[in-house]
Scaffold this motif. Sequence first.
Motif, PDB file in Angstrom:
ATOM      1  N   GLY A 108       0.783  -1.225   0.000  1.00  0.00           N
ATOM      2  CA  GLY A 108       0.000   0.000   0.000  1.00  0.00           C
ATOM      3  C   GLY A 108       0.813   1.272   0.000  1.00  0.00           C
ATOM      4  N   SER A 109       2.153   1.164   0.195  1.00  0.00           N
ATOM      5  CA  SER A 109       2.994   2.359   0.200  1.00  0.00           C
ATOM      6  C   SER A 109       2.987   3.021  -1.172  1.00  0.00           C
ATOM      7  CB  SER A 109       4.442   1.996   0.550  1.00  0.00           C
ATOM      8  OG  SER A 109       4.534   1.397   1.817  1.00  0.00           O
ATOM      9  N   LYS A 110       2.828   4.347  -1.189  1.00  0.00           N
ATOM     10  CA  LYS A 110       2.916   5.079  -2.445  1.00  0.00           C
ATOM     11  C   LYS A 110       4.374   5.364  -2.762  1.00  0.00           C
ATOM     12  CE  LYS A 110       1.087   9.019  -5.027  1.00  0.00           C
ATOM     13  NZ  LYS A 110       0.170  10.174  -5.037  1.00  0.00           N
ATOM     14  N   LEU A 111       4.768   5.112  -4.008  1.00  0.00           N
ATOM     15  CA  LEU A 111       6.141   5.319  -4.435  1.00  0.00           C
ATOM     16  C   LEU A 111       6.240   6.664  -5.147  1.00  0.00           C
ATOM     17  CD1 LEU A 111       6.943   1.717  -5.722  1.00  0.00           C
ATOM     18  CD2 LEU A 111       7.346   2.706  -3.451  1.00  0.00           C
ATOM     19  N   SER A 112       6.893   7.605  -4.511  1.00  0.00           N
ATOM     20  CA  SER A 112       7.027   8.954  -5.053  1.00  0.00           C
ATOM     21  C   SER A 112       8.087   8.978  -6.148  1.00  0.00           C
ATOM     22  CB  SER A 112       7.417   9.922  -3.939  1.00  0.00           C
ATOM     23  OG  SER A 112       7.897  11.139  -4.465  1.00  0.00           O
ATOM     24  N   GLU A 113       7.689   9.396  -7.348  1.00  0.00           N
ATOM     25  CA  GLU A 113       8.648   9.465  -8.458  1.00  0.00           C
ATOM     26  C   GLU A 113       9.784  10.434  -8.147  1.00  0.00           C
ATOM     27  OE1 GLU A 113       7.275  10.267 -12.350  1.00  0.00           O
ATOM     28  OE2 GLU A 113       6.107   8.418 -12.524  1.00  0.00           O
ATOM     29  N   GLN A 114       9.447  11.607  -7.661  1.00  0.00           N
ATOM     30  CA  GLN A 114      10.477  12.614  -7.408  1.00  0.00           C
ATOM     31  C   GLN A 114      11.460  12.141  -6.343  1.00  0.00           C
ATOM     32  OE1 GLN A 114       9.049  16.558  -6.488  1.00  0.00           O
ATOM     33  NE2 GLN A 114      11.045  17.275  -5.766  1.00  0.00           N
ATOM     34  N   ALA A 115      10.936  11.650  -5.210  1.00  0.00           N
ATOM     35  CA  ALA A 115      11.818  11.233  -4.117  1.00  0.00           C
ATOM     36  C   ALA A 115      12.664  10.028  -4.510  1.00  0.00           C
ATOM     37  CB  ALA A 115      10.982  10.912  -2.883  1.00  0.00           C
ATOM     38  N   LEU A 116      12.069   9.073  -5.206  1.00  0.00           N
ATOM     39  CA  LEU A 116      12.820   7.880  -5.597  1.00  0.00           C
ATOM     40  C   LEU A 116      13.864   8.184  -6.662  1.00  0.00           C
ATOM     41  CD1 LEU A 116      10.223   4.961  -5.643  1.00  0.00           C
ATOM     42  CD2 LEU A 116      12.330   5.092  -4.308  1.00  0.00           C
ATOM     43  N   SER A 117      13.532   9.007  -7.633  1.00  0.00           N
ATOM     44  CA  SER A 117      14.514   9.333  -8.669  1.00  0.00           C
ATOM     45  C   SER A 117      15.717  10.042  -8.056  1.00  0.00           C
ATOM     46  CB  SER A 117      13.880  10.178  -9.778  1.00  0.00           C
ATOM     47  OG  SER A 117      13.431  11.428  -9.285  1.00  0.00           O
ATOM     48  N   GLU A 118      15.466  10.890  -7.043  1.00  0.00           N
ATOM     49  CA  GLU A 118      16.563  11.575  -6.367  1.00  0.00           C
ATOM     50  C   GLU A 118      17.363  10.604  -5.502  1.00  0.00           C
ATOM     51  OE1 GLU A 118      14.760  14.751  -4.217  1.00  0.00           O
ATOM     52  OE2 GLU A 118      14.311  15.950  -6.012  1.00  0.00           O
ATOM     53  N   ALA A 119      16.667   9.723  -4.770  1.00  0.00           N
ATOM     54  CA  ALA A 119      17.348   8.777  -3.890  1.00  0.00           C
ATOM     55  C   ALA A 119      18.207   7.794  -4.678  1.00  0.00           C
ATOM     56  CB  ALA A 119      16.323   8.023  -3.045  1.00  0.00           C
ATOM     57  N   LEU A 120      17.722   7.374  -5.837  1.00  0.00           N
ATOM     58  CA  LEU A 120      18.430   6.385  -6.644  1.00  0.00           C
ATOM     59  C   LEU A 120      19.423   7.011  -7.616  1.00  0.00           C
ATOM     60  CD1 LEU A 120      15.388   4.077  -7.468  1.00  0.00           C
ATOM     61  CD2 LEU A 120      17.282   3.536  -5.941  1.00  0.00           C
TER      62      LEU A 120
END
Length: 228
Positions: free
Chosen positions: A41-53
């Motif tokens: 159920g966790s929402k995957l944030s595109e902005q946060a994930l692209s920055e983290a990765l």
Amino acid sequence: MSVNETYSSIPLGSGSTHAHTSAWVASTLRQEIANGRLLPGSKLSEQALSEALGVSRNTLREGFTLLDSELIITRIPNRGVFVSSPSAEDIREIYAVRRAIEPAALAWGPALDVPALAQAILEARAAAEVRDVPGMADANQRFHEAVVRSTGSVHLLELMGRILAKMRLVFHSMSDAPDFHSHYVERNAALVDLLASGQRNEAAQTLLGYLDTAEAELLEHYESSQKI
């Protein structure tokens, strides 16, 4: 917890020949799910994930496409991308795959590492003593990953990575039933005892029964939760 904290454990893509590719993104997120850091159920944030990765949004979306094809994530139009919540059919599929791979690995895997399996049991028992359900789940994941690693097959280990990610989502649904995990600690220990004495075929047959029992228990819990 902030978005940055949520993704703080995810390794950056530098330093790997596979970094910054969609396959690497999918593998990294799959491992985060298998480790229990990204929950159903966790929402995957595109902005946060692209920055983290350290990847572009296009590469991230390509990684999402791979995970979507494995039914590990769900895309909902106009809402975003979410970690999937397993269904009864997902549970049946997981156990169909596990029955095909794991008993054969115990019986014939050329790289069987009994000490590694025994170490996972020690870690699981330590977690059980303090009622650490995530810790028991972690140790269980390591145990079954080691079982499949005994085959020496990279492709089977990759497949098991997908299965373990799905299994972690299923295990999360059992967080209100800690005894589910604790009695499988000792079932795993019984397998190690058989393997240590050279009884590989017996261990394989025991694991088949164990998987049948676990599947039935998970399905019963799932069906009961749907009635609430």
